[in-house]
Each structure stands twice: as structure tokens, then as C-alpha cells.
Design an enzyme around this catalytic site. Structure first.
Site, PDB file in Angstrom:
ATOM      1  N   ASP A 300       0.833  -1.200   0.000  1.00 32.98           N
ATOM      2  CA  ASP A 300       0.000   0.000   0.000  1.00 32.98           C
ATOM      3  C   ASP A 300       0.872   1.256   0.000  1.00 32.98           C
ATOM      4  OD1 ASP A 300      -2.754   0.883  -0.013  1.00 32.98           O
ATOM      5  OD2 ASP A 300      -2.393   1.702   1.989  1.00 32.98           O
ATOM      6  N   MET A 329      10.301 -13.664 -23.328  1.00 32.78           N
ATOM      7  CA  MET A 329      10.222 -12.524 -22.418  1.00 32.78           C
ATOM      8  C   MET A 329       9.655 -11.301 -23.132  1.00 32.78           C
ATOM      9  SD  MET A 329      10.675 -11.401 -19.344  1.00 32.78           S
ATOM     10  CE  MET A 329      11.791 -12.440 -18.433  1.00 32.78           C
ATOM     11  N   ASP A 348      12.148  -7.255 -34.148  1.00 36.76           N
ATOM     12  CA  ASP A 348      13.209  -8.265 -34.136  1.00 36.76           C
ATOM     13  C   ASP A 348      13.848  -8.296 -35.518  1.00 36.76           C
ATOM     14  OD1 ASP A 348      14.843 -10.562 -33.422  1.00 36.76           O
ATOM     15  OD2 ASP A 348      13.386 -10.909 -31.824  1.00 36.76           O
ATOM     16  N   VAL A 406      19.087 -10.706 -26.569  1.00 42.52           N
ATOM     17  CA  VAL A 406      19.999 -11.682 -25.993  1.00 42.52           C
ATOM     18  C   VAL A 406      20.896 -11.049 -24.925  1.00 42.52           C
ATOM     19  CG1 VAL A 406      21.734 -11.278 -27.797  1.00 42.52           C
ATOM     20  CG2 VAL A 406      21.701 -13.466 -26.586  1.00 42.52           C
ATOM     21  N   GLU A 407      21.242 -11.843 -23.874  1.00 46.94           N
ATOM     22  CA  GLU A 407      22.055 -11.335 -22.764  1.00 46.94           C
ATOM     23  C   GLU A 407      23.540 -11.303 -23.143  1.00 46.94           C
ATOM     24  OE1 GLU A 407      20.830 -10.675 -18.816  1.00 46.94           O
ATOM     25  OE2 GLU A 407      20.157  -9.620 -20.612  1.00 46.94           O
ATOM     26  N   LYS A 412      23.926  -5.781 -26.993  1.00 45.76           N
ATOM     27  CA  LYS A 412      22.991  -4.812 -26.418  1.00 45.76           C
ATOM     28  C   LYS A 412      23.450  -3.381 -26.684  1.00 45.76           C
ATOM     29  CE  LYS A 412      21.082  -7.649 -22.623  1.00 45.76           C
ATOM     30  NZ  LYS A 412      19.642  -7.573 -22.890  1.00 45.76           N
ATOM     31  N   SER A 434      18.791  -9.168 -16.700  1.00 42.50           N
ATOM     32  CA  SER A 434      18.672  -9.697 -15.341  1.00 42.50           C
ATOM     33  C   SER A 434      20.003  -9.691 -14.602  1.00 42.50           C
ATOM     34  CB  SER A 434      18.124 -11.129 -15.377  1.00 42.50           C
ATOM     35  OG  SER A 434      19.001 -11.973 -16.119  1.00 42.50           O
ATOM     36  N   HIS A 455      13.555  -4.552 -14.846  1.00 40.13           N
ATOM     37  CA  HIS A 455      13.752  -5.994 -14.789  1.00 40.13           C
ATOM     38  C   HIS A 455      12.454  -6.710 -14.442  1.00 40.13           C
ATOM     39  CE1 HIS A 455      15.696  -9.692 -12.687  1.00 40.13           C
ATOM     40  NE2 HIS A 455      15.327  -9.980 -13.914  1.00 40.13           N
ATOM     41  N   ASN A 458      10.324 -13.744 -14.825  1.00 39.70           N
ATOM     42  CA  ASN A 458       9.676 -14.701 -15.714  1.00 39.70           C
ATOM     43  C   ASN A 458       8.909 -15.763 -14.901  1.00 39.70           C
ATOM     44  OD1 ASN A 458       9.106 -15.760 -18.257  1.00 39.70           O
ATOM     45  ND2 ASN A 458      10.901 -17.083 -18.260  1.00 39.70           N
ATOM     46  N   GLU A 467      11.995  -4.865 -10.803  1.00 40.43           N
ATOM     47  CA  GLU A 467      13.116  -4.111 -10.250  1.00 40.43           C
ATOM     48  C   GLU A 467      13.375  -2.908 -11.161  1.00 40.43           C
ATOM     49  OE1 GLU A 467      16.287  -6.821  -7.885  1.00 40.43           O
ATOM     50  OE2 GLU A 467      16.104  -7.315 -10.010  1.00 40.43           O
ATOM     51  N   ASN A 505      18.481 -11.202  -7.741  1.00 44.18           N
ATOM     52  CA  ASN A 505      19.371 -12.268  -8.227  1.00 44.18           C
ATOM     53  C   ASN A 505      20.665 -12.345  -7.419  1.00 44.18           C
ATOM     54  OD1 ASN A 505      17.647 -13.264 -10.125  1.00 44.18           O
ATOM     55  ND2 ASN A 505      18.538 -12.175 -11.841  1.00 44.18           N
TER      56      ASN A 505
END
Length: 749
Positions: A300, A329, A348, A406-407, A412, A434, A455, A458, A467, A505
Site C-alpha cells: 500500500d 520474455m 526483431d 539476448v544477454e 545490447k 537480469s 527488470h 519470468n 526491479e 538475483n
């Protein structure tokens, strides 16, 4: 005290009592409001000219939010809890027994006490407004409906329907409430008063019997079960099994509610009220209730915040969004935007890839259609808000773009630099990474102030946490924009500082890797997962590897290993699993083997694990081995400013990992155990298992005050088991609850 109730005479001896608590955004039943309702009821009892009373709210989108939760938080005396329940029951009973017909007209959220006073009325109407939700959510606060709801609902709609509503606390929209007999008719929101008047005149004309008859289930199976003692025992037995399966016995409230319904069935309403009130008094003072109430109050608080210290910043209103990357995702994020009426453009590298986002969104929405939470028309309307592209056409109109590719940090950075050329100067650019650093990615942008981490967890449509990751250059406006958007999307946001693994994480991955260390000591997959299920986690850490994807977890672990060094266990097991093609649930085999919805132990996994020694811990020590290092690391996160306050750690762990809510969160749990006891146990673990357990200076600084600067007290009236305040346990003991057992040798030894 601000006035709450306003009576108006309408026509044909029909009046309306409006609930409109002055100075508040919602209607709620506090002690002063209940006293006023009692006085209003006194006056209404004297009115011989009224033939029918409509009970309505003037708050847009809100009927009644329920009881004042702050009063539940502060209530520490069982006798007082019983007294509060009896007083509420009495006021609602008198209101329901007024010498004329009463009709509750529900237009907006109707929770807890709002539902209970509606059940006390002769009839109930509900509008089609999307905000109209009817529930008895008390079990989610560690209590039960104590103002007559537990007693009235089974008598009104039948046992099975009532148990579903009371034991789960789930929300019903107007149509579902009507289908289950909770409301008598669904009316248009736009004409609520007019349609309520029409209904009142119909009832006054003697045509109400058909509405009363349809409340009870009419299917033969339900009638047979509920009409005889044997059938009712079957219903109660199945309900108990369902509760235990869902809660593993950690939450006493639903079991107590079931007991109350069972004991009071067949008794008079007054006898039932007494049983209900006694149970409420006992539940309301438990630690579990206080923990769950505190979580509610935290959420709240967050609803009223903007994520910054500057309360006047509103951020940018997001009218259109973009998503880079049409993965599972990316499709999940697109679905979430579209479901909240935000048109979204997905990009994409080719249309084959783009189609995956549509497939993922459709998969989530079709499940809702299947469960009748969404109509086919609504499904199509949501899908129509999603569009796809292989270039940046349409991105110029977006106020926010979320990167979900892709990570790979270099990929990126290239994509982000390219994106910046095609969006407006004020567009907020967010990354869904992440584990990669927000500040490093920001180097690719000319305008670093608008770059931020967003963030999602999943699966996106289920996990309630976001996050909001603030980089060193991120502006307060960008933070407020994403924070407020997260709330609009129905999520709970927390602001964290950019750091490896962010907050959740960083705490979760070492916990999972520690579980691998236990495997290497000879503990079985089943024993490790069972230990944490019994602790209160939604799934064990080994199963969690399979759920997340072993390859994904491995990458996150490597990033954190570089940062944490000897604070985190190392193991070759994950790498071996990947080399063996065991990626988890997504390809049908990980630590478990999956076939459809079935999950089974796979003995072949033993071949990939080298057992280092044969020392087995009991369940409690296994839990401590996995949980206490998270507490240790959380202290560091607070010291470093990764999290601003203990509340954010607890909210993050509860909503991001499912950390046992009944324990109040990771740090609330730490305070209940005692920081000194945790430090002592960590020191013992350090001696026996290595440096990774060494208590941090940050944790040691909290020895006396704890994380929240207060010491928990165990109430005598509480029936919840208090956490043990015990000395550190050596795992080399051979007697008592910490005995060691020689592990069976694996085939690789």
C-alpha cells in the site's frame, strides 16, 4: 471525525445510504466509522416511511476496501480481537435486519468487510465496471472473515461455493459473483442508480423469490453432497487436502476458517457468530497475521510512492511502448502492455522471430479465455494492440522502449546505440537485463539520463515484481516514469541501484548454488527441495534451476561469481548439466525429467555429481545453509545502497522469489531468529564449510538492533510457532536433531 454516511430519500419510499468517507480516497471500516454506522442504523430503525434502502458508495471504482488494516496491525490482545468481531457482527446484523428491504449496490472494489455487510443485506447487485471485484481476502492477512462472512456465505450459496471464496481469498468479477450466487443481478455501471431503483421496485412488487432461489447450487451432484452428512464430510475433507497442498500447513487461517464452517454448520447464526469471533480473536494476534498485514501495508505504501525522493515528479505518461526482442520474455512484456491498454510495437531481426512475440502473447491470453477470465472479443482487442516490425518504424511515437534481446553486453550496446537514432529525445529507454550492468550499457547512449533498468521476472504475466534499476546517470524523471508504469501494469516495483545481479538475483543465485554444494555433499535432489518447501518456499532450489533454465542460471552465476568471489560456492555441476543437454523444464530434462505436467527424479543426474564427502545435515541445518548467506548478503546490499531500505529487500524477495510470506520476508525472518544467532551459526559454517559463510561487517553492525531496529516479541496468545532462538549448531554432532549420516556413494566415486 470525518463523516462517512449520507442518507437521501429518493422516490416511492425508496432511500439510499451513501458510504463516502470524507478526506479518504477509499471507504474503509475503522472503529470510528463502525460507530457512526451503528448510530446511523439506530436512526434507520426508527424510520417507518422507508420501504427499501439502497446501500451505495460515492467513491469512483471503490465500494468498500474492507476493515482498516492498520487497526489489525496494532491489535495484540485476543480478547480485544474477539470483542471487535462481535461488535462488527452485531452492527451488520442490525443493519441487515432493518424493518425494510436492504439492497447492496456494489460498484467498484468490494473487499472483506464490504462483502460481509453486503451479505447481511437482503439483496446484492454488482455493476459491470472493470474495477468491480468482490472478495473475502482475510485469509491472505492471516485471519478469517469475522464480521459474519464465514457464517453467512455457506448458508447463502452452499458449502462448495463458499469454501472456494473463503479459503482462497480470490476476487470475483460481477459475472462470476452472479454465477456463484454471491450477487443477485449484474447491472450497467453507467446506470447503476437507475437500475438499482428498477430492481428495488421489482422486489417491492413481490418478485424477489426467484433471485433468492437461484443462489443455491442446483446441479444434482452438489445438492446430493451438501444435503447429507456423508457428502458434507467429503466436501470438508477435499477442501482440507486442497488447503494443505497449497499451503503445506504454513498458514493457519484457511484451516481455521474451514474448522469454523464445519463446527458451525447446522447451528443457528448466533451460535455460528460466536465460533467465528473466537477464531478471529485467536488468529489476529499471531505473528503470521502481523507479518502478512505488514506485507499488505508495504504494498500500500508503494502504491503511493513514485520511486524518488521528489514526491512531485510524475514522470512521463506512457501512451505507446516499444519492445526490442521478440523472445518469450519480449512477447510476455508486449502482452502485459497490451492487456493494460498500451499499444506496443515489437521489433526483431525478421518476421519469423517477430511472430514468436505474438505466439507468446496469444498463449498467455488463450489460457485466460480458457479459464473464462477473458472473453474472445477482449482477447482480440488486446492482440490488436500488438504490432510487429523488422525496422524501427513506429518507434518514434513511443514514450518508452524496453530492450529484451539476448544477454550479450556488446550486442545490447550496438542495438541501443542504433535505437537512440529512431526515438524522441524524451523517450525513456529501459533494459530488461537480469544480470548485466546498466551503467555499462548506458555508455552506448548519448543521453544517459533516460536509460534505466526495468527488470521483469519470468513468467511476466505471473510474477508481481519489477526491479527499477537506477544507474549513476539515470534521471529522477526516468525512475518515476518506470515506477509509475509498473504500478499501472499491476506490478509491485522496487528501486535498486545498478550492481551485479541487482538485488533479487544477487541474493537468490548464491542460495541456488549453495543447494548444488549440498548435492555434492551427498544430499539428494528430493531432500534439498523438500527442505525448502517445508521452509515455505514455493519450490525447491533444484527445481528452480529447471524452471529458470540451467543455462540461464549458469550465466547469471558466472556474472555473480566474478563479483562475489569466495562469497559464493563454485561447482562444475551446472556446466556438466549443460554439456549433457540438460537445460531444465524447457527441453524436458534437467535435474528432474519432465513429461507433460509430470515431474520425476532422474537417476542419470547422479552420474554428473561428484560427492566430496558423506556428511549429511538434517533439514533445519540445510535450510540455514541456504537461507543465512542470503541474509548476510542482504546486509551488504543495504550497506552499499543497492536497496534503500529493509522493506525493499523483503518486498523484493517475497514478490520476486516467493520467499515465504508467512515469515514476513527475508529480513523480518532474520529479526525473528535474531541477528546474533545468525552470525553465530554463520561462524560455525565458516569453520566447517569455508570462507563464503564469513559474517559481513554490515551484518555484525546489526547485531543488537536488527534490520528493522526493533526486537520481535512472541505473544502468549499466539498459536504460531516462534522461531527458535538457538545456539549455533555444529554439523559434526551425532545426537539430537543435528546428527550426521554417511552419504551413499555415488557411481562416480
Amino acid at each position: 471525525m470525518p463523516k462517512a454516511f449520507f442518507l437521501e430519500d429518493l422516490q416511492d419510499n425508496i432511500s439510499v445510504l451513501y458510504f463516502d468517507l470524507q478526506g479518504e480516497s477509499v471507504n474503509k471500516f475503522s472503529t470510528p466509522v463502525m460507530k457512526e454506522l451503528g448510530k446511523v442504523t439506530d436512526e434507520l430503525e426508527k424510520r417507518s416511511d422507508i420501504r427499501c434502502l439502497l446501500f451505495m458508495s460515492r467513491k469512483p471504482g471503490i465500494f468498500i476496501a474492507g476493515a482498516d488494516v492498520n487497526e489489525i496491525k496494532d491489535l495484540r490482545d485476543e480478547a480485544k480481537g474477539y470483542e471487535v468481531a462481535r461488535q462488527g457482527q452485531d452492527i451488520f446484523k442490525r443493519f441487515g435486519e432493518l424493518p425494510f428491504i436492504t439492497i447492496s449496490v456494489i460498484d467498484g472494489a468490494c473487499m472483506g468487510g464490504g462483502t460481509e455487510i453486503s451479505l447481511a443485506c437482503d439483496y446484492r447487485l454488482a455493476t459491470e465496471h472493470p474495477k468491480t471485484k468482490i472478495a473475502l481476502p482475510e485469509v491472505n492477512l492471516g485471519i478469517l472473515p469475522g464480521w459474519g462472512g464465514t457464517s453467512r456465505l455457506p448458508r447463502m450459496v452452499g458449502l462448495q461455493r463458499a469454501l472456494d471464496m473463503i479459503l482462497t481469498g480470490r476476487n470475483y468479477d460481477a459475472k462470476r459473483a452472479w454465477k456463484n450466487g454471491v450477487v443477485d443481478k449484474v447491472i450497467p455501471h453507467e446506470w447503476a442508480l437507475e437500475k438499482a431503483l428498477e430492481f428495488a421496485k421489482e422486489i417491492l412488487a413481490g418478485k424477489g423469490e426467484k433471485y433468492i432461489k437461484r443462489r443455491q447450487p442446483s446441479d444434482p451432484a452438489s445438492m446430493v453432497l451438501e444435503k447429507n452428512p456423508l457428502g458434507r464430510n467429503i466436501i470438508f475433507s477435499q477442501a482440507e487436502k486442497m488447503v494443505l497442498k497449497k499451503t503445506r500447513g504454513h498458514y493457519p487461517a484457511p484451516l481455521r476458517a474451514l474448522e469454523v464452517i464445519k463446527k458451525s454448520y447446522g447451528k443457528s447464526l448466533e451460535q455460528a457468530f460466536e465460533i467465528e469471533a473466537r477464531a478471529l480473536g485467536q488468529l489476529i494476534v499471531t505473528d503470521i497475521c502481523k507479518n502478512l498485514v505488514q506485507i499488505f501495508l508495504w504494498t500500500d505504501e508503494i502504491k503511493k510512492e513514485n520511486g524518488t525522493a521528489k514526491k512531485d515528479i510524475t514522470g512521463i505518461e506512457i501512451r505507446k511502448a516499444g519492445v526490442l526482442g521478440a523472445s518469450v520474455m519480449g512477447g510476455g512484456i508486449a502482452q502485459l502492455f497490451a492487456s493494460n491498454k498500451i499499444p506496443v510495437r515489437v521489433k526483431d531481426i525478421d518476421y519469423s522471430a517477430v511472430s514468436k512475440a505474438f505466439q507468446q502473447a496469444a498463449k498467455v491470453l488463450k489460457e485466460k479465455v480458457k479459464r473464462r477470465r477473458l472473453s474472445k472479443l477482449e482477447f482480440q482487442q488486446i492482440m490488436n494492440r500488438i504490432s510487429g516490425t523488422i525496422d524501427y518504424s513506429g518507434f518514434k511515437n513511443a514514450q518508452l522502449v524496453v530492450e529484451a534481446i539476448v544477454e550479450d553486453i556488446e550486442v545490447k550496446k550496438i542495438v541501443l546505440a542504433e535505437l537512440e537514432q529512431y526515438v524522441q529525445a524524451q523517450t525513456v529507454i529501459a533494459t530488461n537485463t537480469s544480470s548485466l550492468r546498466v551503467d555499462e550499457m548506458a555508455q552506448a547512449l548519448k543521453n544517459k539520463k533516460r536509460f534505466i533498468g526495468m527488470h521483469f521476472f519470468n513468467p511476466v504475466h505471473r510474477m508481481p515484481l519489477i526491479e527499477v534499476v537506477k544507474g549513476k546517470n539515470t534521471s529522477a524523471e526516468a525512475v518515476a516514469t518506470v515506477f509509475n508504469l509498473a504500478k499501472k501494469l499491476g506490478k509491485t516495483p522496487i528501486v535498486v541501484k545498478d550492481a551485479p545481479g541487482f538485488l533479487v538475483n544477487r541474493l537468490l543465485v548464491p542460495y541456488m548454488v549453495e543447494a548444488i554444494s549440498l548435492l555434492e555433499e551427498g544430499h539428494t535432489v528430493e531432500a534439498i527441495d523438500k527442505a525448502m518447501l517445508n521452509f515455505g518456499m514455493p519450490m525447491g532450489p533444484i527445481e528452480l534451476f529447471d524452471e529458470v533454465g540451467i543455462d540461464v542460471a549458469y550465466k547469471a552465476a558466472k556474472v555473480l561469481q566474478d563479483f562475489m568471489g569466495d562469497r559464493m560456492a563454485e561447482s562444475p555441476v551446472l556446466e556438466r548439466m549443460i554439456e549433457a543437454g540438460r537445460l531444465g523444464k524447457k527441453n524436458g530434462k534437467g535435474f528432474y525429467r519432465y513429461q507433460g505436467k509430470e515431474k520425476n527424479i532422474d537417476p542419470a543426474v547422479d552420474e554428473l555429481i561428484d560427492v566430496k564427502h558423506g556428511l549429511l545435515l538434517d533439514e533445519e541445518l540445510m535450510q540455514k545453509r541456504m537461507v543465512y548467506p542470503m541474509i548476510n548478503e542482504a546486509a551488504r546490499c543495504l550497506e552499499e545502497g543497492v536497496a534503500l531500505r529493509p522493506r525493499d529487500v523483503d518486498v523484493g524477495m517475497i514478490f520476486g522469489t516467493g520467499f515465504a510470506p508467512f515469515r514476513g520476508g527475508l529480513l523480518t525472518y532474520a529479526d525473528s531468529v535474531g541477528v546474533k544467532n545468525i552470525i553465530d551459526q554463520l561462524k560455525q559454517f565458516e569453520k566447517e564449510f569455508g570462507k563464503r559463510f564469513k559474517p559481513s561487517v554490515a551484518l555484525q553492525d546489526l547485531t543488537e538492533a536488527g534490520f528493522y531496529g526493533r526486537k520481535k516479541k512472541t505473544k502468549k496468545a499466539s498459536k504460531a510457532k516462534p522461531e527458535k532462538k538457538e545456539k549455533a549448531t555444529k554439523t559434526t554432532k551425532t545426537a539430537g536433531s543435528t546428527k550426521t549420516v554417511k552419504a551413499k556413494k555415488k557411481k562416480t566415486e
